[in-house]
Write an enzyme that holds these catalytic residues in place. Sequence first.
Site, PDB file in Angstrom:
ATOM      1  N   ASP A 174      44.411   7.800  45.367  1.00 57.38           N
ATOM      2  CA  ASP A 174      45.464   8.518  44.869  1.00 57.38           C
ATOM      3  C   ASP A 174      46.549   7.472  44.836  1.00 57.38           C
ATOM      4  OD1 ASP A 174      46.217  11.661  45.163  1.00 57.38           O
ATOM      5  OD2 ASP A 174      48.016  10.326  44.771  1.00 57.38           O
TER       6      ASP A 174
ATOM      7  N   GLU B  31      48.498  20.315  40.670  1.00 51.21           N
ATOM      8  CA  GLU B  31      49.447  19.767  39.530  1.00 51.21           C
ATOM      9  C   GLU B  31      48.579  19.324  38.316  1.00 51.21           C
ATOM     10  OE1 GLU B  31      51.823  16.708  41.178  1.00 51.21           O
ATOM     11  OE2 GLU B  31      53.321  18.267  42.144  1.00 51.21           O
ATOM     12  N   VAL B  32      47.327  18.640  38.622  1.00 44.97           N
ATOM     13  CA  VAL B  32      46.392  18.137  37.712  1.00 44.97           C
ATOM     14  C   VAL B  32      45.340  19.134  37.578  1.00 44.97           C
ATOM     15  CG1 VAL B  32      44.810  16.470  36.978  1.00 44.97           C
ATOM     16  CG2 VAL B  32      46.821  15.908  38.434  1.00 44.97           C
TER      17      VAL B  32
ATOM     18  N   HIS C   7      39.638  18.504  41.874  1.00 43.53           N
ATOM     19  CA  HIS C   7      39.519  17.313  42.667  1.00 43.53           C
ATOM     20  C   HIS C   7      39.767  17.728  44.160  1.00 43.53           C
ATOM     21  CE1 HIS C   7      43.883  18.144  41.489  1.00 43.53           C
ATOM     22  NE2 HIS C   7      44.212  17.768  42.480  1.00 43.53           N
TER      23      HIS C   7
ATOM     24  N   HIS D 289      40.907  16.197  47.706  1.00 45.89           N
ATOM     25  CA  HIS D 289      41.694  15.181  48.400  1.00 45.89           C
ATOM     26  C   HIS D 289      40.924  14.762  49.558  1.00 45.89           C
ATOM     27  CE1 HIS D 289      45.533  15.691  46.039  1.00 45.89           C
ATOM     28  NE2 HIS D 289      44.904  16.701  45.856  1.00 45.89           N
TER      29      HIS D 289
HETATM   30  P1  5GP Z   1      47.056  18.021  42.983  1.00 50.34           P
HETATM   31  O1  5GP Z   1      48.465  18.277  43.599  1.00 50.34           O
HETATM   32  O2  5GP Z   1      46.814  18.630  41.678  1.00 50.34           O
HETATM   33  O3  5GP Z   1      46.232  18.491  44.130  1.00 50.34           O
HETATM   34  O4  5GP Z   1      47.079  16.469  43.231  1.00 50.34           O
HETATM   35  C1  5GP Z   1      47.144  15.731  42.268  1.00 50.34           C
HETATM   36  C2  5GP Z   1      47.090  14.300  42.664  1.00 50.34           C
HETATM   37  O5  5GP Z   1      46.771  13.503  41.636  1.00 50.34           O
HETATM   38  C3  5GP Z   1      48.449  13.812  43.341  1.00 50.34           C
HETATM   39  O6  5GP Z   1      47.980  13.651  44.588  1.00 50.34           O
HETATM   40  C4  5GP Z   1      48.833  12.795  42.544  1.00 50.34           C
HETATM   41  O7  5GP Z   1      49.402  11.664  43.368  1.00 50.34           O
HETATM   42  C5  5GP Z   1      47.673  12.232  41.951  1.00 50.34           C
HETATM   43  N1  5GP Z   1      47.725  11.552  40.629  1.00 50.34           N
HETATM   44  C6  5GP Z   1      48.355  12.124  39.583  1.00 50.34           C
HETATM   45  N2  5GP Z   1      48.302  11.266  38.689  1.00 50.34           N
HETATM   46  C7  5GP Z   1      47.658  10.055  39.012  1.00 50.34           C
HETATM   47  C8  5GP Z   1      47.182   9.030  38.459  1.00 50.34           C
HETATM   48  O8  5GP Z   1      47.391   8.447  37.261  1.00 50.34           O
HETATM   49  N3  5GP Z   1      46.435   8.124  39.032  1.00 50.34           N
HETATM   50  C9  5GP Z   1      45.881   8.337  40.209  1.00 50.34           C
HETATM   51  N4  5GP Z   1      45.315   7.361  40.816  1.00 50.34           N
HETATM   52  N5  5GP Z   1      46.291   9.485  40.945  1.00 50.34           N
HETATM   53  C10 5GP Z   1      47.169  10.436  40.328  1.00 50.34           C
END
Ligand code: 5GP
Length: 119
Positions: free
Chosen positions: A30, A95-96, A100, A102
């Site tokens: 991450d 957010e994405v 995924h 973690h």
């Molecule tokens: P979410 O909040 O969707 O569960 O987590 C998305 C995660 O993707 C976040 O922890 C964020 O730091 C990570 N992330 C977002 N953009 C990128 C990227 O371009 N590269 C990497 N390696 N991680 C990303």
Amino acid sequence: MEETIFQKIIRKEIPADIVYEDTDILAFKDVRPIAPVHILIIPKKRITSIAEMKDEDAAVVGKMFLVARNIARDLNISEKGYKLLIRVGKGGGQEVNHLHVHLLGGARLTENIHPVGEE
Ligand code: 5GP
């Protein structure tokens, strides 16, 4: 369906620190780690979230957890323990919009959940 940054990572159009890859799964560090070990495990197939998961996705989602288990073993955090986290949708803090897991570890992790407002 809008393209996400993770699809660009899968296609190697933008760099990522990849720790594991096979035909179905990619795992990478991450970019904003919240634990000493913070790895994202994603299916190469676009699955938006667990809420959008189809019955036919069960095998690849199961494989994501096997990959998480193996990475945890390789990084020697298996014995002490770690956390697997999946956010689902806006209310879950996702957010994405590409599924995924973690993998969080390397420290004693708390159970903090931070409500930030109404859903
Ligand atoms: P979410 O909040 O969707 O569960 O987590 C998305 C995660 O993707 C976040 O922890 C964020 O730091 C990570 N992330 C977002 N953009 C990128 C990227 O371009 N590269 C990497 N390696 N991680 C990303």
